[in-house]
Design an enzyme around this catalytic site. Sequence first.
Site, PDB file in Angstrom:
ATOM      1  N   CYS A   1     -31.155 -19.412 -38.770  1.00 29.00           N
ATOM      2  CA  CYS A   1     -31.039 -18.945 -37.383  1.00 29.00           C
ATOM      3  C   CYS A   1     -30.990 -17.424 -37.274  1.00 29.00           C
ATOM      4  O   CYS A   1     -31.155 -16.875 -36.178  1.00 29.00           O
ATOM      5  CB  CYS A   1     -29.796 -19.543 -36.732  1.00 29.00           C
ATOM      6  SG  CYS A   1     -29.807 -21.325 -36.769  1.00 29.00           S
TER       7      CYS A   1
ATOM      8  N   ASN B   1     -30.356 -25.281 -29.162  1.00 30.89           N
ATOM      9  CA  ASN B   1     -30.395 -24.343 -30.293  1.00 30.89           C
ATOM     10  C   ASN B   1     -31.780 -24.410 -30.942  1.00 30.89           C
ATOM     11  O   ASN B   1     -32.128 -25.403 -31.575  1.00 30.89           O
ATOM     12  CB  ASN B   1     -29.298 -24.749 -31.285  1.00 30.89           C
ATOM     13  CG  ASN B   1     -29.281 -23.875 -32.529  1.00 30.89           C
ATOM     14  OD1 ASN B   1     -30.200 -23.097 -32.784  1.00 30.89           O
ATOM     15  ND2 ASN B   1     -28.216 -24.018 -33.317  1.00 30.89           N
TER      16      ASN B   1
ATOM     17  N   HIS C   1     -27.663 -15.346 -30.884  1.00 35.09           N
ATOM     18  CA  HIS C   1     -28.306 -16.615 -31.192  1.00 35.09           C
ATOM     19  C   HIS C   1     -27.642 -17.695 -30.338  1.00 35.09           C
ATOM     20  O   HIS C   1     -26.406 -17.757 -30.259  1.00 35.09           O
ATOM     21  CB  HIS C   1     -28.147 -16.916 -32.686  1.00 35.09           C
ATOM     22  CG  HIS C   1     -28.450 -18.332 -33.027  1.00 35.09           C
ATOM     23  ND1 HIS C   1     -29.600 -18.958 -32.606  1.00 35.09           N
ATOM     24  CD2 HIS C   1     -27.741 -19.257 -33.729  1.00 35.09           C
ATOM     25  CE1 HIS C   1     -29.587 -20.209 -33.032  1.00 35.09           C
ATOM     26  NE2 HIS C   1     -28.474 -20.417 -33.708  1.00 35.09           N
TER      27      HIS C   1
END
Length: 315
Positions: free
Chosen positions: A114, A272, A242
Amino acid sequence: MNGIKLLATGRHLPSRCVTNDDLSRMVETNDQWIRERTGIVTRYLCGEGEGNTSNALAAARQALERSGLAPEDIGLCVAATFTADHGTPSLACELHRLLGLPETTPSFDVNAACTGFLHALEVARCMLASGTLKTRRALVVGSEVLSRLTDFTDRSTCVLFGDGAGAAIIELDENAPYACVLGARGDAEVLRCGGAGIAGDYIYMDGRAVFRFAVEAIPRCVEEVLDRAGLTMDQVDHVICHQANARIIDHAIRKLKAPAEKFYKNIDKYGNTSSASIPIALDEMLEKGTARRGETAILVGFGGGLTWGGLLLEL
Ligand code: UT7
């Protein structure tokens, strides 16, 4: 230090919009739990004929078109992903082929889960600054198809993730403000998966442990970046974290005692999307006018590896 300027951005979400109610028909969950614990309402998943390459290509094409540049102007192509359609050619080489980039343009993938987009930006900046490339401009992409690694019978993970891609065209700029911190805490326990193509080996996550890691990492990254840039929070316009969980961002805001309106959130729409979440947010903010050219933003990433990072740049 040489900084970078963002010339243009793009994003692409695949066609299948999946709601919390849709998921509640697949596993024992419900809209209220997902909204309250994560902030997620919908996510987009790849359907028939869609994949990492097609998503990334659409985002990259949009960024290239908006930049007004030609493929020959792109001296480097870096894609952040851990869910590329093939082991090789890499996603970046697929983009190279489909966009018709010149043979003198190195193209490769970066895997920092990520935090991948931040690593890709910093790698691109360093290579542009090295003077070995043909131009001063790079295409940097973050793109994932997490639905390929998701066990849709596991309610603790399948409600969290989405697919998507974001892209940016950057240019080396000696006068642009820039600061970056990147790091890793080697850990194979709290977040791992086998990788695309390894059947039955899905994303495993100790959610609470990752949550604790994230709420410690975000404020630390923001403070270190501010310190390196010699700036205070008042002098920065946006913080783009993020998008893993709205509660993680809220924790970070409280810990930093920072104004909540500086922290962008779009996890409600997309879930996500790993390395794609930051470039998607950047593109959306610039398109909506939430962020404007010339403003400064701190990007903050955290995720599998475990990896973490913060990066300040001018939009
Ligand atoms: O991209 C970076 C990587 N990922 C992250 O940053 C994720 C970080 N972690 C998180 O966002 C949160 O830990 C989660 C959203 C994953 C989980 O939220 P939580 O508040 O930490 O919940 P929990 O795991 O402690 O589970 C609480 C309860 C459990 O039931 P019991 O044991 O209390 O009876 C779970 O079984 O919630 C249950 N649960 C669910 N219930 C309904 C877990 N998933 C679900 C679900 N629907 N989807």
